[in-house]
Write a protein that holds these residues in place. Structure first.
Motif, PDB file in Angstrom:
ATOM      1  N   GLN A 175      36.849  45.967  38.531  1.00  0.00           N
ATOM      2  CA  GLN A 175      36.166  47.222  38.047  1.00  0.00           C
ATOM      3  C   GLN A 175      36.910  47.652  36.621  1.00  0.00           C
ATOM      4  N   THR A 176      35.873  47.493  35.794  1.00  0.00           N
ATOM      5  CA  THR A 176      36.305  47.560  34.227  1.00  0.00           C
ATOM      6  C   THR A 176      35.857  48.888  33.480  1.00  0.00           C
ATOM      7  N   PHE A 177      36.618  49.379  32.813  1.00  0.00           N
ATOM      8  CA  PHE A 177      36.189  50.694  32.189  1.00  0.00           C
ATOM      9  C   PHE A 177      36.586  50.403  30.602  1.00  0.00           C
ATOM     10  N   ASN A 178      35.884  51.339  29.718  1.00  0.00           N
ATOM     11  CA  ASN A 178      36.344  51.425  28.228  1.00  0.00           C
ATOM     12  C   ASN A 178      36.806  52.768  27.920  1.00  0.00           C
ATOM     13  N   LEU A 179      37.774  52.889  27.632  1.00  0.00           N
ATOM     14  CA  LEU A 179      38.464  54.301  27.087  1.00  0.00           C
ATOM     15  C   LEU A 179      38.492  54.294  25.429  1.00  0.00           C
ATOM     16  N   ASP A 180      38.717  55.500  24.882  1.00  0.00           N
ATOM     17  CA  ASP A 180      38.690  55.480  23.678  1.00  0.00           C
ATOM     18  C   ASP A 180      40.342  55.069  23.450  1.00  0.00           C
ATOM     19  N   THR A 181      40.108  54.372  21.994  1.00  0.00           N
ATOM     20  CA  THR A 181      41.550  53.432  21.818  1.00  0.00           C
ATOM     21  C   THR A 181      42.774  54.245  21.769  1.00  0.00           C
ATOM     22  N   ASN A 182      42.924  55.703  21.577  1.00  0.00           N
ATOM     23  CA  ASN A 182      44.141  56.299  21.441  1.00  0.00           C
ATOM     24  C   ASN A 182      44.180  57.313  22.346  1.00  0.00           C
ATOM     25  N   GLU A 183      43.481  57.068  23.775  1.00  0.00           N
ATOM     26  CA  GLU A 183      43.370  57.837  24.604  1.00  0.00           C
ATOM     27  C   GLU A 183      44.555  58.029  25.651  1.00  0.00           C
ATOM     28  N   PRO A 193      45.785  53.850  43.190  1.00  0.00           N
ATOM     29  CA  PRO A 193      44.784  53.829  42.203  1.00  0.00           C
ATOM     30  C   PRO A 193      44.242  54.898  41.694  1.00  0.00           C
ATOM     31  N   PHE A 194      44.828  55.382  40.755  1.00  0.00           N
ATOM     32  CA  PHE A 194      44.169  56.955  40.216  1.00  0.00           C
ATOM     33  C   PHE A 194      44.824  56.851  38.872  1.00  0.00           C
ATOM     34  N   PRO A 207      46.069  45.305  47.572  1.00  0.00           N
ATOM     35  CA  PRO A 207      46.935  45.077  46.138  1.00  0.00           C
ATOM     36  C   PRO A 207      45.938  45.187  44.993  1.00  0.00           C
ATOM     37  N   THR A 208      46.110  45.663  44.083  1.00  0.00           N
ATOM     38  CA  THR A 208      45.260  45.966  43.002  1.00  0.00           C
ATOM     39  C   THR A 208      46.302  45.816  41.541  1.00  0.00           C
ATOM     40  N   ARG A 209      45.763  44.645  40.779  1.00  0.00           N
ATOM     41  CA  ARG A 209      46.198  44.647  39.420  1.00  0.00           C
ATOM     42  C   ARG A 209      45.573  45.661  38.392  1.00  0.00           C
ATOM     43  N   PHE A 210      46.402  46.510  37.846  1.00  0.00           N
ATOM     44  CA  PHE A 210      45.859  47.400  36.809  1.00  0.00           C
ATOM     45  C   PHE A 210      46.288  46.723  35.693  1.00  0.00           C
ATOM     46  N   PRO A 261      43.478  48.030  24.487  1.00  0.00           N
ATOM     47  CA  PRO A 261      42.655  48.909  23.593  1.00  0.00           C
ATOM     48  C   PRO A 261      41.159  48.406  23.939  1.00  0.00           C
ATOM     49  N   GLU A 262      41.070  47.320  24.514  1.00  0.00           N
ATOM     50  CA  GLU A 262      39.538  46.732  24.546  1.00  0.00           C
ATOM     51  C   GLU A 262      38.902  47.164  26.078  1.00  0.00           C
ATOM     52  N   GLU A 263      39.793  47.345  27.097  1.00  0.00           N
ATOM     53  CA  GLU A 263      39.364  47.662  28.310  1.00  0.00           C
ATOM     54  C   GLU A 263      40.452  48.005  29.480  1.00  0.00           C
ATOM     55  N   THR A 264      40.008  48.829  30.095  1.00  0.00           N
ATOM     56  CA  THR A 264      41.016  49.212  31.325  1.00  0.00           C
ATOM     57  C   THR A 264      40.490  48.753  32.705  1.00  0.00           C
ATOM     58  N   VAL A 265      41.349  48.197  33.592  1.00  0.00           N
ATOM     59  CA  VAL A 265      40.775  47.119  34.616  1.00  0.00           C
ATOM     60  C   VAL A 265      41.731  47.397  35.782  1.00  0.00           C
ATOM     61  N   PHE A 266      40.775  47.890  37.006  1.00  0.00           N
ATOM     62  CA  PHE A 266      41.409  47.609  38.299  1.00  0.00           C
ATOM     63  C   PHE A 266      40.937  46.341  38.942  1.00  0.00           C
ATOM     64  N   ASP A 267      41.694  45.380  39.295  1.00  0.00           N
ATOM     65  CA  ASP A 267      41.289  44.244  39.918  1.00  0.00           C
ATOM     66  C   ASP A 267      41.951  43.968  41.180  1.00  0.00           C
ATOM     67  N   SER A 268      41.049  44.423  42.417  1.00  0.00           N
ATOM     68  CA  SER A 268      41.670  44.438  43.693  1.00  0.00           C
ATOM     69  C   SER A 268      41.364  43.133  44.427  1.00  0.00           C
TER      70      SER A 268
END
Length: 787
Positions: free
Chosen positions: A135-143, A175-176, A192-195, A199-206
């Motif tokens: 599951q991939t999210f996009n956040l603001d660069t400096n958030e 995973p929060f 088990p999940t790899r967080f 700057p490009e993406e924020t990922v939870f890989d379960s």
């Protein structure tokens, strides 16, 4: 146009025509894009569930964590050629009909978060079809973002980090995360999940999942997100009042005679203490008899007498119990006969020790039955649930491919501490309501705040770097919604200090750690390698003893503040250990400040995190107190602050140098605060009829609610408690004390309040004699006093 419609089919429970429609519903909207079904369900105007799965593969899932049911929420839907939008009064969820991207906005149209995509990679799960879910999210660069549990990387802001979210000793994985922008995301996946974040993406890989299942919560600020997470996953019960006192432990007391003598030594020295903890091997020294949940060690031949002796000294006892058992124990034999043990071996290895299947409700009931029969029924006060990750020795992780009651162990692994601890909580509640559940546990998962548990940070090293890491670890853990956390004072292991408690370099570290621990959810001394009882660091009159005793006393003087904050946590979803940005988000200096924290809503704590009076090396350490050292403390902008030790008033928005002799840790009180200060006591409930100091730190209006109850039962759930509201009007220098609300057994009908206005002449530090105080004889009726 036809292709777009084929890719973008919206199934609604309410059919409508036109571009928009407002309706109240708690049914999901289903949207199909590129072979993936997305279900959108509003649980409240501020919380929405996003469930994604491959088309025609509808998952049958019952959450172990989420308790909240969807409310009927008034929603407005808008459909266009390229998007579909669902709005509540607080948030707007928009799905791109071409890509499946989801954008979350606030009511003003500001983008909060983007769900970039979800990838499903086929994978077998015990010969069943499943997926690895990314599951991939996009956040603001400096958030900045925070959370993930108790992570030992020393970071407060978890941007640009990579973490394996898999439970293990010293690391608690949840995973929060929550953002400085005021939203939170909980991924309801237990594998088990790899967080990873960039700057490009924020990922939870379960590792495993039949779906991507997450909850977006818009709380507008840190406290709002915590509140939303608790509404989603469970409220916090009250802990026993004694749990907030000082607790002593070691690895381990070897007999019931020894543990009673240690407690008596504290009482003889008149050092306050409320509890003592018995660690392992009270069952036997034979590892094949590991964790029998029974006093089979002959050195504990009369446990009921031991508990009675401890209670007679006005103290409590909790005891270590593991989720694993040796093959000669009765509990092992019973669980094995019912096929309720995992088939992998665990610590201590080569002894046939096995972990119980806590996912099986019947196994949880058997677990409790031994607790109750051998311990709770004779007066045990609580539980040290050790190794609830649980402990394992398999570096290749083949044990994760075992089967459990619900399916594969890998699919549910991270939730083991939740189900195991919750089993104890629920069963004790069924057994008796006369004693509050009190659990200390080494691991946790989302929702565990509902179990009456305090987590601790495991077997950390006793050194300055480990101490530094505990502040961001505890803050990030608290921001997942679980309020009570602590760590071993002095660290569990002591490797680099020859002589242990006699080494002055270690004494300096331990003393500073004690000061820090006075402002945690539980103040508890524990460890191996060297014993930690206060009298082993020197006699009264020596610097190490006196500085430690000073902060134990300070902890007790703050108990009315702490216990009232505990009620605020239970009633209003507040927090105890809080990041500075919780109240000062506009001050960007607070966003990644990992050396300070707020204790409740009024107290800023800045622990000393480096050696100042020793060189910290070797066995022949010399200590030099010839000159006071100092540290820099940042005071957030937006208010003024009082130095607790001097009452010097300082404007915020800058760093100050604070002198730190060995018996001083920087503490600052926010202007516009009311602190109830208790008397000097030996245990939490010793002097409930003593006058209570009401200390006011002027500069702004202030409020405080004093909470009191019976201290150790669940009568408060029936309304048996009292609250008294205090209000300070800064413009008129008037304190108003409201009419008492409520009643409980043993409540004082009349009280004495000594009201003190903090200044450089009065209400300073731990002083008890304040000549400028005004005495109010309070009988439960509203009264005001002008200062």
């Amino acid at each position: 146009m036809k292709n777009v419609k084929n890719r973008f089919l919206v199934l609604l429970t309410l059919l409508f025509t036109g571009s928009s429609l407002a309706s109240a519903t708690k049914q999901p909207d289903r949207i199909f894009v590129k072979g993936v079904c997305t279900e959108i369900t509003f649980y409240s105007p501020t919380t929405v569930r996003i469930l994604k799965y491959p088309q025609n593969k509808t998952p049958l899932k019952e959450s172990l964590v989420v308790l909240q049911k969807p409310e009927k929420v008034k929603l407005t839907r808008n459909k266009s050629e390229n998007s579909y939008s669902i709005k509540s009064k607080e948030i707007d969820v928009t799905v791109d009909s071409n890509t499946g991207e989801i954008i979350f906005k606030d009511s003003k149209g500001n983008i909060l978060l983007k769900d970039k995509n979800t990838q499903f990679s086929p994978r077998k799960d015990l010969n069943k079809d499943s997926y690895q879910v990314k599951q991939t999210f996009n956040l603001d660069t400096n958030e900045p973002i925070y959370g993930l549990g108790q992570i030992q990387n020393g970071k407060l802001n978890q941007r640009n980090q990579k973490e394996l979210l898999r439970q293990r000793n010293t690391v608690i994985c949840i995973p929060f995360f929550q953002s400085i922008k005021g939203y939170g995301v909980y991924l309801d996946n237990y594998s088990p999940t790899r967080f990873s974040d960039s700057p490009e993406e924020t990922v939870f890989d379960s590792d495993l999942g039949t779906c991507s299942d997450y909850y977006f919560m818009y709380g507008k600020n840190t406290d709002g997100v915590v509140k939303a997470m608790r509404q989603l996953t469970g409220k916090v019960p009250m802990l026993p009042e004694s749990g907030f006192g000082f607790w002593q432990s070691r690895e381990r007391y070897v007999s019931q005679k020894q543990i009673v003598e240690i407690l008596k030594k504290y009482r003889d020295l008149q050092v306050p203490i409320d509890g003592i903890i018995q660690d392992w091997r009270y069952w036997s020294n034979d590892n094949k008899h590991w964790n029998a949940v029974a006093f089979d060690n002959p050195e504990f031949s009369n446990p009921q007498k031991m508990i009675s002796q401890i209670h007679d000294m006005n103290a409590r006892l909790i005891i270590s119990i593991w989720p694993s058992f040796g093959p000669t124990t009765d509990i092992y034999k019973e669980l094995k006969s019912r096929n309720m043990l995992f088939d992998f071996e665990t610590f201590p290895t080569n002894n046939g020790v096995r972990v119980y299947d806590a996912f099986n409700p019947e196994a949880r009931d058997i677990y409790w039955r031994y607790f109750n029969k051998n311990m709770f029924s004779i007066g045990m006060d609580g539980w040290w649930l050790d190794a609830t990750e649980p402990e394992y020795q398999d570096k290749n992780e083949t044990h994760l491919d075992s089967a459990c009651y619900l399916g594969s162990y890998r699919n549910y692994y991270n939730a083991f501490p939740l189900v195991s601890v919750e089993g104890v909580y629920k069963n004790q509640r069924k057994t008796s309501s006369d004693k509050r559940v009190f659990i200390l546990t080494r691991s946790a998962f989302a929702g565990q705040q509902r179990t009456g548990a305090i987590s601790w940070s495991g077997d950390i090293d006793g050194n300055w770097n480990a101490l530094k890491a505990q502040i961001p670890a505890g803050l990030n853990f608290s921001m997942t919604g679980i309020p009570y956390w602590n760590c071993d004072i002095g660290g569990f292991t002591v490797r680099q200090y020859p002589g242990g408690n006699k080494n002055q370099a270690y004494q300096e570290l331990y003393t500073r750690w004690t000061q820090f621990a006075a402002f945690l959810g539980m103040m508890r001394s524990h460890g191996t390698s060297t014993q930690r009882e206060i009298f082993l660091f020197g006699e009264r009159g020596s610097w190490a003893f006196d500085a430690q005793e000073k902060f134990i006393h300070l902890r007790y003087k703050l108990l009315p503040y702490i216990y009232s904050t505990a009620w605020d946590i239970t009633r209003n979803d507040a927090s105890l250990m809080r990041p500075l940005f919780a109240d000062f988000a506009e001050d960007k200096h607070t966003h990644d400040l990992n050396t300070e924290f707020l204790f409740g809503k009024s107290i800023l704590v800045a622990p000393v995190l480096d050696p100042q009076y020793t060189d910290g090396k070797g066995a022949d350490v010399k200590i030099d107190f010839s000159r006071n050292k100092s540290i820099k403390v940042y005071l957030p902008s937006g208010c003024e602050w009082y130095d607790f030790w001097t009452n010097e008033k300082i404007s915020g928005g800058k760093s100050v140098n604070k002198e730190t002799p060995i018996d001083i840790m920087p503490i600052y009180i926010k202007a516009g605060s009311i602190l109830p200060i208790g008397p000097k006591v030996q245990y939490a409930k010793e002097k409930k009829d003593a006058p209570l100091e009401i200390r006011i730190y002027p500069g702004k209006n202030a409020t405080f609610t004093l909470y009191e109850d019976e201290g150790d039962n669940y009568n408060y759930e029936k309304g048996n408690y009292s609250t008294i509201d205090f209000k300070w009007d800064d413009s008129t220098s008037t304190l108003s004390i409201g009419q008492r609300n409520g009643n409980f057994n043993g409540m004082l009908k009349k009280r004495t309040f000594k009201v003190v206005l903090a200044s450089t002449e009065s209400g300073i530090g731990m002083e008890e004699n304040n000549p400028q105080s005004k005495t109010i004889n309070y009988n439960g009726k509203a009264v005001s006093v002008k200062l």
